[in-house]
Design a protein around this motif. Structure first.
Motif, PDB file in Angstrom:
ATOM      1  N   PRO A   1       0.838  -1.218   0.000  1.00 42.07           N
ATOM      2  CA  PRO A   1       0.000   0.000   0.000  1.00 42.07           C
ATOM      3  C   PRO A   1       0.863   1.254   0.000  1.00 42.07           C
ATOM      4  O   PRO A   1       1.901   1.312   0.669  1.00 42.07           O
ATOM      5  N   LEU A   2       0.439   2.255  -0.759  1.00 40.39           N
ATOM      6  CA  LEU A   2       1.223   3.484  -0.868  1.00 40.39           C
ATOM      7  C   LEU A   2       1.353   4.193   0.478  1.00 40.39           C
ATOM      8  O   LEU A   2       2.291   4.962   0.688  1.00 40.39           O
ATOM      9  N   THR A   3       0.422   3.903   1.402  1.00 44.87           N
ATOM     10  CA  THR A   3       0.456   4.541   2.725  1.00 44.87           C
ATOM     11  C   THR A   3       1.367   3.815   3.711  1.00 44.87           C
ATOM     12  O   THR A   3       1.562   4.295   4.832  1.00 44.87           O
ATOM     13  N   ALA A   4       1.914   2.669   3.318  1.00 43.43           N
ATOM     14  CA  ALA A   4       2.742   1.878   4.233  1.00 43.43           C
ATOM     15  C   ALA A   4       4.068   2.591   4.527  1.00 43.43           C
ATOM     16  O   ALA A   4       4.600   3.306   3.678  1.00 43.43           O
ATOM     17  N   PRO A   5       4.638   2.384   5.739  1.00 41.38           N
ATOM     18  CA  PRO A   5       5.933   3.002   6.069  1.00 41.38           C
ATOM     19  C   PRO A   5       7.028   2.654   5.063  1.00 41.38           C
ATOM     20  O   PRO A   5       7.921   3.467   4.806  1.00 41.38           O
ATOM     21  N   ALA A   6       6.957   1.450   4.493  1.00 39.14           N
ATOM     22  CA  ALA A   6       7.986   1.036   3.532  1.00 39.14           C
ATOM     23  C   ALA A   6       7.975   1.889   2.266  1.00 39.14           C
ATOM     24  O   ALA A   6       8.941   1.883   1.495  1.00 39.14           O
ATOM     25  N   MET A   7       6.880   2.645   2.053  1.00 41.22           N
ATOM     26  CA  MET A   7       6.759   3.473   0.851  1.00 41.22           C
ATOM     27  C   MET A   7       7.082   4.936   1.133  1.00 41.22           C
ATOM     28  O   MET A   7       6.802   5.805   0.301  1.00 41.22           O
ATOM     29  N   ASP A   8       7.676   5.210   2.297  1.00 39.05           N
ATOM     30  CA  ASP A   8       8.004   6.600   2.649  1.00 39.05           C
ATOM     31  C   ASP A   8       8.855   7.264   1.574  1.00 39.05           C
ATOM     32  O   ASP A   8       8.602   8.413   1.185  1.00 39.05           O
ATOM     33  N   ALA A   9       9.870   6.557   1.087  1.00 38.74           N
ATOM     34  CA  ALA A   9      10.771   7.136   0.086  1.00 38.74           C
ATOM     35  C   ALA A   9      10.030   7.426  -1.222  1.00 38.74           C
ATOM     36  O   ALA A   9      10.290   8.443  -1.882  1.00 38.74           O
TER      37      ALA A   9
ATOM     38  N   ILE B   1       7.511  11.423  -4.842  1.00 36.26           N
ATOM     39  CA  ILE B   1       6.334  11.949  -5.535  1.00 36.26           C
ATOM     40  C   ILE B   1       6.084  13.399  -5.139  1.00 36.26           C
ATOM     41  O   ILE B   1       5.867  14.272  -5.997  1.00 36.26           O
ATOM     42  N   ASN B   2       6.127  13.675  -3.836  1.00 29.63           N
ATOM     43  CA  ASN B   2       5.893  15.046  -3.367  1.00 29.63           C
ATOM     44  C   ASN B   2       6.935  16.017  -3.920  1.00 29.63           C
ATOM     45  O   ASN B   2       6.616  17.155  -4.283  1.00 29.63           O
ATOM     46  N   HIS B   3       8.183  15.549  -3.989  1.00 36.05           N
ATOM     47  CA  HIS B   3       9.254  16.403  -4.524  1.00 36.05           C
ATOM     48  C   HIS B   3       8.990  16.743  -5.990  1.00 36.05           C
ATOM     49  O   HIS B   3       9.125  17.907  -6.409  1.00 36.05           O
TER      50      HIS B   3
ATOM     51  N   VAL C   1      -6.880   9.588  -9.745  1.00 38.72           N
ATOM     52  CA  VAL C   1      -5.949  10.628  -9.333  1.00 38.72           C
ATOM     53  C   VAL C   1      -5.610  10.418  -7.863  1.00 38.72           C
ATOM     54  O   VAL C   1      -6.483  10.491  -6.997  1.00 38.72           O
ATOM     55  N   LEU C   2      -4.341  10.155  -7.579  1.00 39.39           N
ATOM     56  CA  LEU C   2      -3.880   9.907  -6.215  1.00 39.39           C
ATOM     57  C   LEU C   2      -3.354  11.171  -5.552  1.00 39.39           C
ATOM     58  O   LEU C   2      -3.409  11.290  -4.324  1.00 39.39           O
TER      59      LEU C   2
ATOM     60  N   ILE D   1       4.377  -3.957  -7.279  1.00 37.73           N
ATOM     61  CA  ILE D   1       3.257  -3.765  -8.192  1.00 37.73           C
ATOM     62  C   ILE D   1       2.658  -2.372  -8.040  1.00 37.73           C
ATOM     63  O   ILE D   1       2.294  -1.720  -9.025  1.00 37.73           O
ATOM     64  N   THR D   2       2.561  -1.900  -6.806  1.00 41.24           N
ATOM     65  CA  THR D   2       2.005  -0.570  -6.572  1.00 41.24           C
ATOM     66  C   THR D   2       2.849   0.499  -7.259  1.00 41.24           C
ATOM     67  O   THR D   2       2.322   1.398  -7.924  1.00 41.24           O
ATOM     68  N   VAL D   3       4.173   0.380  -7.126  1.00 40.87           N
ATOM     69  CA  VAL D   3       5.070   1.387  -7.688  1.00 40.87           C
ATOM     70  C   VAL D   3       5.046   1.346  -9.213  1.00 40.87           C
ATOM     71  O   VAL D   3       5.027   2.395  -9.870  1.00 40.87           O
ATOM     72  N   THR D   4       5.012   0.156  -9.780  1.00 43.87           N
ATOM     73  CA  THR D   4       5.043   0.069 -11.243  1.00 43.87           C
ATOM     74  C   THR D   4       3.766   0.607 -11.875  1.00 43.87           C
ATOM     75  O   THR D   4       3.745   0.973 -13.056  1.00 43.87           O
ATOM     76  N   SER D   5       2.678   0.656 -11.098  1.00 44.67           N
ATOM     77  CA  SER D   5       1.416   1.169 -11.642  1.00 44.67           C
ATOM     78  C   SER D   5       1.324   2.688 -11.573  1.00 44.67           C
ATOM     79  O   SER D   5       0.455   3.284 -12.201  1.00 44.67           O
TER      80      SER D   5
END
Length: 269
Positions: free
Chosen positions: A90-98, A103-105, A124-125, A238-242
């Motif tokens: 999940p994009l909200t998971a701690p492992a996806m902090d980077a 994305i924010n940058h 739209v995310l 899979i989340t990142v590649t999408s």
């Protein structure tokens, strides 16, 4: 109007059969795929016919050479008798902090040019401040991007597509891109089935233009943007590649001036 057919996911058959179908879809000969993936043509032939079983490493090399989506790769690994290789974090998971920081940058760095983050179903995310500015310039609510599906709002009447000067061109390109992405993505295929096909849609093509000119009717006249996409390089999730970021880069001095002025004014409100 009847919908032109477009490719669907390959049937859930054995790994060799699915590899052969994927290779043919990629319009590669056995020799070409063997050279790219670093195995012999004879071994590839045996894998496709079921006379040999690909090791996990060989299967990974073949799927990478064919540029198969990671979710589809997992089905191939299962069909070959191996555990799925890729996760969907999940994009909200701690492992996806980077990933979220990156994305924010990118979104902030694009101001005063609009930029939006899209998921695998064109939802739209996230969007930067300049996207809200652009929506305001065309008479939409600044927060209209929240909960928006870009494909739906482009193809359905009454959506964002109605504010485009070259709406027919953009709708055709959006439908073409989504139809290609619907291969192996049943949820997107279902969404596409529910939307109107742009009139006069040409047959599916193998290559789409890397840059598209999007022309927007605004309170300050026509704004021209070069539309292009950014994706994450060599993702293993899979989340990142999408994920992909659509950039609307002002294509002329007038558009730069309008966007820059409106963005700067938004900062002092």
């Amino acid at each position: 109007m009847s919908r032109p057919p477009f490719p669907r996911a390959t049937p859930e058959s054995d790994a060799g059969t699915q590899l052969r179908l994927l290779r043919r879809q990629a319009k590669l000969s056995q020799l070409e795929l063997a050279l790219i993936s670093g195995i012999s043509q004879r071994h590839l032939s045996c894998i496709e016919t079921g006379r040999a079983k690909a090791s996990p490493g060989t299967l990974h090399n073949l799927l990478s050479a064919l540029d198969v989506p990671l979710e589809h790769c997992n089905r191939l690994f299962l069909a070959a008798g191996y555990a799925p290789r890729y996760e969907a974090t999940p994009l909200t998971a701690p492992a996806m902090d980077a990933i979220r920081d990156a994305i924010n940058h990118v979104l902030k760095a694009n101001n005063p040019a609009p930029a939006i983050v899209l998921g695998s179903h064109w939802e739209v995310l996230a969007a930067n401040a300049s996207t809200q500015v652009l929506f305001d310039l065309v008479g939409l609510a600044p927060d209209a991007a929240q909960g928006l599906n870009l494909l739906t709002t482009l193809l359905q009447p009454g959506g964002l597509g109605d504010h485009l000067l070259n709406a027919d061109e953009i709708r055709h390109l959006a439908w073409q891109r989504a139809a290609r992405e619907a291969v192996g993505n049943p949820a997107l295929a279902t969404l596409l089935d529910s939307l109107p096909v742009p009139q006069g849609s040409p047959p599916l093509v193998n290559e789409l233009p890397p840059l598209v000119l999007t022309r927007v009717n605004s309170q300050h006249g026509v704004l021209d943007f070069m539309s292009t996409f950014t994706t994450f390089g060599m993702p293993q999730d899979i989340t990142v590649t999408s994920l992909r970021i659509e950039h609307l880069i002002p294509a002329n001095p007038h558009t730069w001036h309008v966007m820059t002025t409106a963005y700067e004014q938004s900062l002092v409100r």
